[in-house]
Design a protein around this motif. Sequence first.
Motif, PDB file in Angstrom:
ATOM      1  N   ASN A   1      -6.338   6.397   7.093  1.00 32.51           N
ATOM      2  CA  ASN A   1      -6.965   5.400   6.224  1.00 32.51           C
ATOM      3  C   ASN A   1      -6.126   4.133   6.093  1.00 32.51           C
ATOM      4  O   ASN A   1      -5.996   3.554   5.017  1.00 32.51           O
ATOM      5  CB  ASN A   1      -7.215   5.983   4.821  1.00 32.51           C
ATOM      6  N   GLY A   2      -5.549   3.688   7.200  1.00 37.06           N
ATOM      7  CA  GLY A   2      -4.766   2.458   7.169  1.00 37.06           C
ATOM      8  C   GLY A   2      -3.386   2.614   6.584  1.00 37.06           C
ATOM      9  O   GLY A   2      -2.665   1.641   6.383  1.00 37.06           O
ATOM     10  N   HIS A   3      -2.981   3.861   6.298  1.00 35.40           N
ATOM     11  CA  HIS A   3      -1.672   4.108   5.695  1.00 35.40           C
ATOM     12  C   HIS A   3      -0.666   4.586   6.738  1.00 35.40           C
ATOM     13  O   HIS A   3      -1.018   5.214   7.727  1.00 35.40           O
ATOM     14  CB  HIS A   3      -1.792   5.139   4.573  1.00 35.40           C
ATOM     15  N   ARG A   4       0.590   4.301   6.480  1.00 32.98           N
ATOM     16  CA  ARG A   4       1.682   4.709   7.346  1.00 32.98           C
ATOM     17  C   ARG A   4       1.937   6.212   7.208  1.00 32.98           C
ATOM     18  O   ARG A   4       1.800   6.774   6.116  1.00 32.98           O
ATOM     19  CB  ARG A   4       2.934   3.926   6.933  1.00 32.98           C
TER      20      ARG A   4
ATOM     21  N   ASP B   1       0.931  -1.838   7.381  1.00 32.01           N
ATOM     22  CA  ASP B   1       1.226  -3.239   7.679  1.00 32.01           C
ATOM     23  C   ASP B   1       2.365  -3.808   6.837  1.00 32.01           C
ATOM     24  O   ASP B   1       3.080  -4.706   7.280  1.00 32.01           O
ATOM     25  CB  ASP B   1      -0.028  -4.101   7.470  1.00 32.01           C
ATOM     26  N   ASP B   2       2.526  -3.294   5.596  1.00 34.87           N
ATOM     27  CA  ASP B   2       3.479  -3.908   4.670  1.00 34.87           C
ATOM     28  C   ASP B   2       4.762  -3.111   4.479  1.00 34.87           C
ATOM     29  O   ASP B   2       5.629  -3.503   3.701  1.00 34.87           O
ATOM     30  CB  ASP B   2       2.821  -4.107   3.294  1.00 34.87           C
ATOM     31  N   PHE B   3       4.911  -1.994   5.183  1.00 36.96           N
ATOM     32  CA  PHE B   3       6.044  -1.120   4.930  1.00 36.96           C
ATOM     33  C   PHE B   3       7.388  -1.836   5.070  1.00 36.96           C
ATOM     34  O   PHE B   3       8.348  -1.538   4.345  1.00 36.96           O
ATOM     35  CB  PHE B   3       6.005   0.089   5.874  1.00 36.96           C
ATOM     36  N   GLU B   4       7.480  -2.796   6.000  1.00 39.07           N
ATOM     37  CA  GLU B   4       8.754  -3.503   6.215  1.00 39.07           C
ATOM     38  C   GLU B   4       9.202  -4.239   4.954  1.00 39.07           C
ATOM     39  O   GLU B   4      10.384  -4.548   4.796  1.00 39.07           O
ATOM     40  CB  GLU B   4       8.614  -4.492   7.371  1.00 39.07           C
ATOM     41  N   LYS B   5       8.280  -4.498   4.032  1.00 45.01           N
ATOM     42  CA  LYS B   5       8.623  -5.209   2.793  1.00 45.01           C
ATOM     43  C   LYS B   5       9.173  -4.265   1.726  1.00 45.01           C
ATOM     44  O   LYS B   5       9.705  -4.721   0.713  1.00 45.01           O
ATOM     45  CB  LYS B   5       7.382  -5.916   2.231  1.00 45.01           C
ATOM     46  N   TYR B   6       9.024  -2.958   1.963  1.00 47.31           N
ATOM     47  CA  TYR B   6       9.493  -2.004   0.957  1.00 47.31           C
ATOM     48  C   TYR B   6      11.013  -1.828   1.042  1.00 47.31           C
ATOM     49  O   TYR B   6      11.602  -1.778   2.123  1.00 47.31           O
ATOM     50  CB  TYR B   6       8.832  -0.628   1.133  1.00 47.31           C
ATOM     51  N   ALA B   7      11.644  -1.684  -0.134  1.00 50.82           N
ATOM     52  CA  ALA B   7      13.082  -1.365  -0.189  1.00 50.82           C
ATOM     53  C   ALA B   7      13.332  -0.555  -1.443  1.00 50.82           C
ATOM     54  O   ALA B   7      12.764  -0.828  -2.508  1.00 50.82           O
ATOM     55  CB  ALA B   7      13.917  -2.650  -0.212  1.00 50.82           C
ATOM     56  N   ASP B   8      14.176   0.473  -1.320  1.00 51.56           N
ATOM     57  CA  ASP B   8      14.579   1.235  -2.503  1.00 51.56           C
ATOM     58  C   ASP B   8      15.219   0.282  -3.512  1.00 51.56           C
ATOM     59  O   ASP B   8      15.928  -0.656  -3.136  1.00 51.56           O
ATOM     60  CB  ASP B   8      15.597   2.311  -2.128  1.00 51.56           C
TER      61      ASP B   8
END
Length: 520
Positions: A394-397, A441-448
């Motif tokens: 569903n468009g999720h990583r 698409d946006d995972f690269e923007k995530y950070a702990d």
Amino acid sequence: MAAKKNAKTLEQTLWEAADKLRGNQEPSEYKHVVLGLVFLKYVSDRFEERREALKVELVEDGIDESQFETFLEDRDEYTGHNVFWVPEGARWSELQAQAKQPEIGQLIDQAMQLVERENPTLRGVLPRNYGREGLDKKRLGELVDLIGTIGFGSDNDHGSDDVLGSVYEYFLGQFAGKETGKEGGAFYTPRSVVKTLVEMLQPFEGRVFDPCCGSGGMFVQSAEFVKAHGGNRNQLSIYGQEFTNTTWKLAKMNLALRGLDADLGSKSADSFTEDLHSDLRADFILANPPFNISDYWDESLADDPRWVYGTPREGNANYAWIQHFLYHLAPSGTAGFVMANGAVSSQDGTDPEIRRKLVDEDLVDCVVALPDRLFLNTGIPVSVWFLSKNRHGNGHRARNGEVLFIDARQMGTMVTRARRELTDDEISKIAGAYNTWRSRDDFEKYADEPGFCKVATRAEIAENDYILTPGRYVGTPEAEEDAEPIDEKIARLTHELFTEFERGLELQNEIQSRLGGIWS
């Protein structure tokens, strides 16, 4: 802010309305008296608003005035605009004109019956006990007059939200000392908690299910979410179940006000022993099950097919609810629900074994620790869980072997001395972390973010004995950088300390001097 102010005015006005029945009705009864009248006033106002708009249309179309009445009494001119048809004898203006008559109770019952008869979706839902002997008719008439002062037109904020649910929530808070503690949590989930669930799940289309739906607030907020993001709420199919009959009726009324079609089953029923949607597999499950209920078990549940990950213990329904949600999820579905904090770490009975299997089988997506005092009936903090059966569709990583932990315990603003709410910005931060992390698409923007969010591996969770308390994983916030040299800081703090000592001595001398003057 204006909408909030108007909503508060509405709630306070309705509390005054309820207060008129104090002493004549038990609190558990008179809130339903008020809510039934609010519903009738609401649908009547919307009917009259459409009637006035229709008159304008008839004039613009050049229709002869002698034909107006035919068009004004055409049911399709109302139902076609998602407005309930309110027949003569049920319109608020007619009832209010007779508010001081001793038969006002019977007239209201008749009005409810007429509205039900003319609108099949309301059959068997509206209250019809206003004519009973125990209800003071003088006070009832005053109640009609007071509710008559409230406007529910589309240009009024009272008509733009989860109206009955909002009023019900307020009443539960006012009745907190007079009703059972279970009621608030079972019937109504605070709006900021509902919004958090919806913003994280993002139910744009598909089947939405709540097997403990209370007043229906989860569905209302889901529809509002779709609308706010430019979608079509008709792409949502809504299913629900509710145990308490009066609350089941309230949910039907609440959804009817919003024009939402929903299958809440043919009656109220226990989700465990009488699953009305046993064949349903939902794309989204949104729920706030009653916390830690101990009397749910029945012998018929012993070999239930829902207990895929272990038979839940009889003395606490938390893991029974969790497996009920999973049973009703579609192969690509996601569930978001509220749980008492004890469920994340409970070592009782089969709880730890079931929790281990949920993690090992890659079903746990995210756990959020929320602050205390969010709920009306309890000050305890809660957690929000997200379980997913397909963590790469569903468009999720793909998130196999990962769980996102979010610690939001320090968030929230106190809106009363006893209750806290999450702000829209805080909800956006929580939902943003989750949706960025799981987005292809946006995972690269995530950070702990230390102290707030952390992605933990299955191995890390196993090292922590499968305890899912977010605080164990997110750590503590990073201290703000302090560039002041240590020797300068010590000198400054020492100076400030001795300055305070001197001020204290001066204050002591001043007090002694004044006391001496009094006794001299």
